[in-house]
Design an enzyme around this catalytic site. Structure first.
Site, PDB file in Angstrom:
ATOM      1  CE  LYS A 156      53.517  60.373  22.360  1.00 31.58           C
ATOM      2  NZ  LYS A 156      53.599  61.852  22.249  1.00 31.58           N
ATOM      3  CB  THR A 157      56.660  58.166  16.701  1.00 33.84           C
ATOM      4  OG1 THR A 157      55.355  58.165  17.288  1.00 33.84           O
ATOM      5  CG2 THR A 157      56.688  57.186  15.555  1.00 33.84           C
ATOM      6  CG  ASP A 160      54.472  67.401  17.310  1.00 34.44           C
ATOM      7  OD1 ASP A 160      54.472  66.312  16.686  1.00 34.44           O
ATOM      8  OD2 ASP A 160      53.909  68.429  16.894  1.00 34.44           O
ATOM      9  CG  HIS A 185      46.275  63.073  24.252  1.00 38.86           C
ATOM     10  ND1 HIS A 185      47.023  62.778  25.373  1.00 38.86           N
ATOM     11  CD2 HIS A 185      45.131  63.627  24.688  1.00 38.86           C
ATOM     12  CE1 HIS A 185      46.346  63.158  26.449  1.00 38.86           C
ATOM     13  NE2 HIS A 185      45.194  63.673  26.063  1.00 38.86           N
TER      14      HIS A 185
HETATM   15  P1  GDP Z   1      55.456  62.172  19.027  1.00 39.70           P
HETATM   16  O1  GDP Z   1      54.211  62.914  18.649  1.00 39.70           O
HETATM   17  O2  GDP Z   1      55.754  62.314  20.482  1.00 39.70           O
HETATM   18  O3  GDP Z   1      55.462  60.754  18.582  1.00 39.70           O
HETATM   19  O4  GDP Z   1      56.667  62.920  18.289  1.00 39.70           O
HETATM   20  P2  GDP Z   1      57.457  62.510  16.975  1.00 39.70           P
HETATM   21  O5  GDP Z   1      58.398  61.395  17.231  1.00 39.70           O
HETATM   22  O6  GDP Z   1      56.499  62.347  15.862  1.00 39.70           O
HETATM   23  O7  GDP Z   1      58.352  63.817  16.751  1.00 39.70           O
HETATM   24  C1  GDP Z   1      57.767  65.072  16.527  1.00 39.70           C
HETATM   25  C2  GDP Z   1      58.735  65.975  15.773  1.00 39.70           C
HETATM   26  O8  GDP Z   1      59.888  66.219  16.559  1.00 39.70           O
HETATM   27  C3  GDP Z   1      59.226  65.363  14.467  1.00 39.70           C
HETATM   28  O9  GDP Z   1      59.305  66.368  13.498  1.00 39.70           O
HETATM   29  C4  GDP Z   1      60.612  64.858  14.806  1.00 39.70           C
HETATM   30  O10 GDP Z   1      61.471  64.818  13.718  1.00 39.70           O
HETATM   31  C5  GDP Z   1      61.059  65.861  15.838  1.00 39.70           C
HETATM   32  N1  GDP Z   1      62.036  65.290  16.784  1.00 39.70           N
HETATM   33  C6  GDP Z   1      61.925  64.116  17.438  1.00 39.70           C
HETATM   34  N2  GDP Z   1      63.040  63.913  18.189  1.00 39.70           N
HETATM   35  C7  GDP Z   1      63.837  64.979  18.005  1.00 39.70           C
HETATM   36  C8  GDP Z   1      65.113  65.341  18.515  1.00 39.70           C
HETATM   37  O11 GDP Z   1      65.742  64.638  19.297  1.00 39.70           O
HETATM   38  N3  GDP Z   1      65.622  66.532  18.109  1.00 39.70           N
HETATM   39  C9  GDP Z   1      64.953  67.341  17.245  1.00 39.70           C
HETATM   40  N4  GDP Z   1      65.541  68.484  16.911  1.00 39.70           N
HETATM   41  N5  GDP Z   1      63.763  67.023  16.746  1.00 39.70           N
HETATM   42  C10 GDP Z   1      63.205  65.865  17.110  1.00 39.70           C
HETATM   43 MG    MG Z   2      53.943  59.668  17.689  1.00 42.03          MG
END
Ligand code: GDP
Ligand code: MG
Length: 395
Positions: A24-25, A21, A84
């Protein structure tokens, strides 16, 4: 030609790592969105990346999404793992090799357990270069950003990365994905990230500038020429006339390279990635076993004990139903050979559960030409139950 054995000056393999979260994606999608505007990528929506198809590699299932993009300087292949555990498996099995990683840390959380775990594993498998993207900067105060940077630099040093030398980009993957061109954290942060990758990351050139390593996969007896050792050059350059050693199974045999063929043509040298047949002075068929390696004279020692990080496949993945006991003997498979190996769990750890990863000590029946970074699998009967990477050679 696999395992990055060829020098590709204008290409780099990168991937996103970091806690769940942290973005990354979103960042992966944002990079393609921003670069698509300059014709340097094809936009890949978030959903498409997150529904990465399952790939089977080395007997295990891993979800990975691959996107490609380019800068003025080079092309990039970028891997994002949805989960993960997918990331852990990908790193250990060495399926999508990375030359560098983009570490994402959300400014709202700072470094978290998976940030640590990914950095530790990256270092163990020999990945030395990272670029840090501090994400979600649009929703925190400036002084929070400073704290996150301090914490991250400490963490990088802790795991053996050169933090002074590591670029930090402050941005917002979400703003960039939405096409924000005003804020410093929007599209501009993606351009800064690309600049940092171009400047900081170097494509690997190691493979040709290191002592050669030729794992022998078979032998052929050629009338009038003797025994030909056949294999695919893993590293370095092998030249005719060079002194060498055939090593493995507790044995070392001194020799000299008297001839070699690539695609049935006599050549004077061959290099990483090429399939070669080598004639080595004084080597008879009965001295050679599959899994031995031809290396420069006295360049390498043999080992039978090592430390490794392994991932134990879950029962769903075709792995064991039961936990791994503290002391476990099974066949280990590396490249072209397999051998009985004893695995010992660290002191105080009595069991390792299917679906878990951890550190083990391995003891092979014989001394073999093993090196740090080699990946292996462990199989029971015909199914893979673990995949691992050698992280240390033990005396
Ligand atoms: P991952 O698990 O690392 O791949 O994370 P995701 O890309 O799925 O992002 C997780 C959550 O964080 C999602 O609800 C995104 O919309 C939110 N998110 C990602 N980048 C940002 C950002 O730059 N700002 C904010 N406020 N939310 C973000
Ligand atoms: Mg992801």
């Amino acid at each position: 030609r696999k395992s990055g054995s060829i020098v590709q000056k204008n290409h780099c393999n990168v991937g996103t790592i970091g806690h769940v979260d942290h973005g990354k994606t979103t960042l992966t999608s944002a990079i393609t969105a921003v670069l698509a505007k300059c014709g340097q990528a094809e936009f890949t929506p978030y959903d498409k990346i997150d529904q990465a198809p399952a790939e089977r590699a080395r007997g295990i299932t891993i979800n990975t999404a691959h996107v490609g993009y380019r800068t003025e300087k080079r092309t990039y292949a970028h891997t994002d793992c949805p989960g993960h555990m997918d990331f852990i498996k990908n790193m250990i099995a060495g399926t999508a090799q990375m030359d560098a990683a983009i570490v994402i840390v959300a400014a709202t959380d700072g470094p978290m357990p998976q940030t640590r775990e990914h950095l530790m594993l990256a270092k163990q498998i020999g990945l030395n270069k990272v670029v840090v993207f501090v994400n979600k900067c649009e929703i925190v105060d400036k002084d929070v950003l400073e704290l996150v940077e301090i914490e991250m630099r400490e963490l990088l040093d802790h795991y053996g990365f050169k933090s002074d030398d590591t670029p930090f980009i402050f941005g917002s993957a979400l703003l960039a994905l939405k096409g924000d061109t005003e804020s410093e954290y929007g599209e501009k942060s993606i351009h800064r990230l690309m600049q940092a990758l171009d400047d900081h990351v170097e494509p690997p050139v190691r493979d040709l500038n290191v002592p050669f390593f030729l794992p022998v996969s078979s032998t052929v007896t050629v009338p009038n020429r003797g025994t030909v050792l056949v294999g695919t050059m893993k590293r370095g350059v092998l030249r005719k006339g060079q002194d060498a050693e055939l090593i493995g199974y507790d044995r070392r045999q001194k020799t000299r390279i008297t001839g070699m063929q690539v695609f049935h043509k006599d050549v004077d040298s061959c290099q990483a990635g090429e399939n070669v047949g080598v004639i080595a002075k004084g080597i008879k068929k009965d001295m050679v076993d599959r899994g031995m390696a031809l290396v420069p004279l006295k360049s390498m020692s043999l080992h039978n004990r090592f430390e490794a990080t392994i991932y134990l496949l879950s029962a769903d993945e075709g792995g064991r139903q039961k936990a791994l006991p503290a002391r476990y003997i099974q066949m280990l498979h590396i490249d072209t050979w397999c051998m009985s190996c004893r695995f010992d769990l660290p002191p105080k750890i009595e069991l390792m559960m299917p679906g878990e990863q951890g550190v083990v000590h391995g003891t092979l029946l014989c001394q073999m030409p093993i090196t740090i970074g080699m990946t292996f699998t462990v199989r029971e009967a015909k199914s893979t139950i673990a995949t691992g990477v050698i992280t240390k050679l033990l005396p």
